[in-house]
Write a protein that holds these residues in place. Structure first.
Motif, PDB file in Angstrom:
ATOM      1  N   VAL A   1       0.846  -1.206   0.000  1.00  0.00           N
ATOM      2  CA  VAL A   1       0.000   0.000   0.000  1.00  0.00           C
ATOM      3  C   VAL A   1       0.873   1.243   0.000  1.00  0.00           C
ATOM      4  O   VAL A   1       0.609   2.211  -0.728  1.00  0.00           O
ATOM      5  CB  VAL A   1      -0.955  -0.011   1.211  1.00  0.00           C
ATOM      6  N   LYS A   2       1.936   1.220   0.772  1.00  0.00           N
ATOM      7  CA  LYS A   2       2.836   2.365   0.841  1.00  0.00           C
ATOM      8  C   LYS A   2       3.520   2.590  -0.513  1.00  0.00           C
ATOM      9  O   LYS A   2       3.658   3.727  -0.968  1.00  0.00           O
ATOM     10  CB  LYS A   2       3.880   2.130   1.929  1.00  0.00           C
ATOM     11  N   LEU A   3       3.909   1.513  -1.184  1.00  0.00           N
ATOM     12  CA  LEU A   3       4.564   1.625  -2.480  1.00  0.00           C
ATOM     13  C   LEU A   3       3.634   2.194  -3.544  1.00  0.00           C
ATOM     14  O   LEU A   3       4.011   3.095  -4.306  1.00  0.00           O
ATOM     15  CB  LEU A   3       5.091   0.268  -2.925  1.00  0.00           C
TER      16      LEU A   3
ATOM     17  N   LEU B   1       1.860   9.387  -5.744  1.00  0.00           N
ATOM     18  CA  LEU B   1       2.287  10.725  -5.329  1.00  0.00           C
ATOM     19  C   LEU B   1       3.355  11.285  -6.266  1.00  0.00           C
ATOM     20  O   LEU B   1       3.287  12.447  -6.690  1.00  0.00           O
ATOM     21  CB  LEU B   1       2.837  10.686  -3.898  1.00  0.00           C
ATOM     22  N   LEU B   2       4.335  10.467  -6.594  1.00  0.00           N
ATOM     23  CA  LEU B   2       5.396  10.944  -7.480  1.00  0.00           C
ATOM     24  C   LEU B   2       4.886  11.202  -8.888  1.00  0.00           C
ATOM     25  O   LEU B   2       5.345  12.135  -9.558  1.00  0.00           O
ATOM     26  CB  LEU B   2       6.556   9.948  -7.493  1.00  0.00           C
TER      27      LEU B   2
ATOM     28  N   LEU C   1      -5.169  18.040  -7.246  1.00  0.00           N
ATOM     29  CA  LEU C   1      -4.636  18.546  -5.979  1.00  0.00           C
ATOM     30  C   LEU C   1      -5.268  17.819  -4.796  1.00  0.00           C
ATOM     31  O   LEU C   1      -4.572  17.432  -3.850  1.00  0.00           O
ATOM     32  CB  LEU C   1      -4.879  20.051  -5.861  1.00  0.00           C
ATOM     33  N   VAL C   2      -6.573  17.608  -4.853  1.00  0.00           N
ATOM     34  CA  VAL C   2      -7.259  16.882  -3.782  1.00  0.00           C
ATOM     35  C   VAL C   2      -6.745  15.447  -3.715  1.00  0.00           C
ATOM     36  O   VAL C   2      -6.512  14.905  -2.627  1.00  0.00           O
ATOM     37  CB  VAL C   2      -8.789  16.925  -3.982  1.00  0.00           C
ATOM     38  N   ALA C   3      -6.528  14.830  -4.869  1.00  0.00           N
ATOM     39  CA  ALA C   3      -5.989  13.465  -4.906  1.00  0.00           C
ATOM     40  C   ALA C   3      -4.594  13.426  -4.286  1.00  0.00           C
ATOM     41  O   ALA C   3      -4.272  12.514  -3.514  1.00  0.00           O
ATOM     42  CB  ALA C   3      -5.954  12.953  -6.338  1.00  0.00           C
ATOM     43  N   PHE C   4      -3.779  14.409  -4.609  1.00  0.00           N
ATOM     44  CA  PHE C   4      -2.440  14.472  -4.047  1.00  0.00           C
ATOM     45  C   PHE C   4      -2.489  14.607  -2.526  1.00  0.00           C
ATOM     46  O   PHE C   4      -1.786  13.890  -1.811  1.00  0.00           O
ATOM     47  CB  PHE C   4      -1.666  15.650  -4.662  1.00  0.00           C
TER      48      PHE C   4
ATOM     49  N   PHE D   1      -2.033  12.047   3.002  1.00  0.00           N
ATOM     50  CA  PHE D   1      -2.590  11.580   4.274  1.00  0.00           C
ATOM     51  C   PHE D   1      -2.583  10.054   4.359  1.00  0.00           C
ATOM     52  O   PHE D   1      -2.306   9.493   5.424  1.00  0.00           O
ATOM     53  CB  PHE D   1      -3.993  12.132   4.485  1.00  0.00           C
ATOM     54  N   VAL D   2      -2.856   9.388   3.259  1.00  0.00           N
ATOM     55  CA  VAL D   2      -2.787   7.919   3.245  1.00  0.00           C
ATOM     56  C   VAL D   2      -1.361   7.466   3.495  1.00  0.00           C
ATOM     57  O   VAL D   2      -1.108   6.545   4.280  1.00  0.00           O
ATOM     58  CB  VAL D   2      -3.324   7.360   1.906  1.00  0.00           C
ATOM     59  N   TRP D   3      -0.409   8.120   2.851  1.00  0.00           N
ATOM     60  CA  TRP D   3       0.990   7.769   3.042  1.00  0.00           C
ATOM     61  C   TRP D   3       1.424   7.965   4.489  1.00  0.00           C
ATOM     62  O   TRP D   3       2.107   7.102   5.064  1.00  0.00           O
ATOM     63  CB  TRP D   3       1.878   8.593   2.108  1.00  0.00           C
ATOM     64  N   LEU D   4       1.017   9.072   5.085  1.00  0.00           N
ATOM     65  CA  LEU D   4       1.351   9.307   6.493  1.00  0.00           C
ATOM     66  C   LEU D   4       0.723   8.246   7.392  1.00  0.00           C
ATOM     67  O   LEU D   4       1.367   7.732   8.314  1.00  0.00           O
ATOM     68  CB  LEU D   4       0.892  10.702   6.923  1.00  0.00           C
ATOM     69  N   GLY D   5      -0.529   7.907   7.139  1.00  0.00           N
ATOM     70  CA  GLY D   5      -1.205   6.892   7.933  1.00  0.00           C
ATOM     71  C   GLY D   5      -0.558   5.529   7.799  1.00  0.00           C
ATOM     72  O   GLY D   5      -0.372   4.808   8.788  1.00  0.00           O
ATOM     73  N   VAL D   6      -0.200   5.151   6.580  1.00  0.00           N
ATOM     74  CA  VAL D   6       0.448   3.854   6.364  1.00  0.00           C
ATOM     75  C   VAL D   6       1.839   3.837   6.980  1.00  0.00           C
ATOM     76  O   VAL D   6       2.282   2.806   7.509  1.00  0.00           O
ATOM     77  CB  VAL D   6       0.493   3.523   4.853  1.00  0.00           C
ATOM     78  N   THR D   7       2.530   4.961   6.953  1.00  0.00           N
ATOM     79  CA  THR D   7       3.848   5.031   7.577  1.00  0.00           C
ATOM     80  C   THR D   7       3.743   4.840   9.083  1.00  0.00           C
ATOM     81  O   THR D   7       4.534   4.093   9.677  1.00  0.00           O
ATOM     82  CB  THR D   7       4.526   6.374   7.244  1.00  0.00           C
TER      83      THR D   7
END
Length: 98
Positions: free
Chosen positions: A8-10, A16-17, A68-71, A76-82
């Motif tokens: 999920v993080k990947l 994001l990139l 922008l909203v998707a980004f 937030f998803v990336w932060l949560g998964v981290t």
């Protein structure tokens, strides 16, 4: 479980990139960005996430703001998964997370 978290993080990092690269390339290419091959490739990678945001957001959110909203949602998803990965690694032991 750690494999699911990392997958999920990947996927989140790739999206994001792709969205960030599309934005930067759009700034550099200007009006001819739609004819740029790399811009089109990045748009294809980011399209599912922008479509998901288009489906979730209310109608008053402008179409041009969906990337922008998707980004931001992906951040937030990336932060949560981290945070989830860190807590999982602390539970099972840091040596198993390497």
């Amino acid at each position: 479980m750690l494999t699911v978290i990392e997958a999920v993080k990947l996927v989140t990092e790739i999206a994001l990139l792709a969205l960030l690269g599309q934005w930067v390339l759009g700034l550099l290419a200007g009006a001819k960005k739609e004819q740029n091959l790399f811009y089109q490739v990045l748009a294809i990678v980011g399209r599912p996430f922008v479509a998901m945001v288009r489906f979730v957001t209310p109608r008053f959110v402008l179409e041009r703001h969906h990337p922008l909203v998707a980004f931001l949602l992906l951040v937030f998803v990336w932060l949560g998964v981290t945070v989830w990965k860190i807590s999982t690694c602390l539970k099972i032991g840091v040596e198993l997370c390497k």
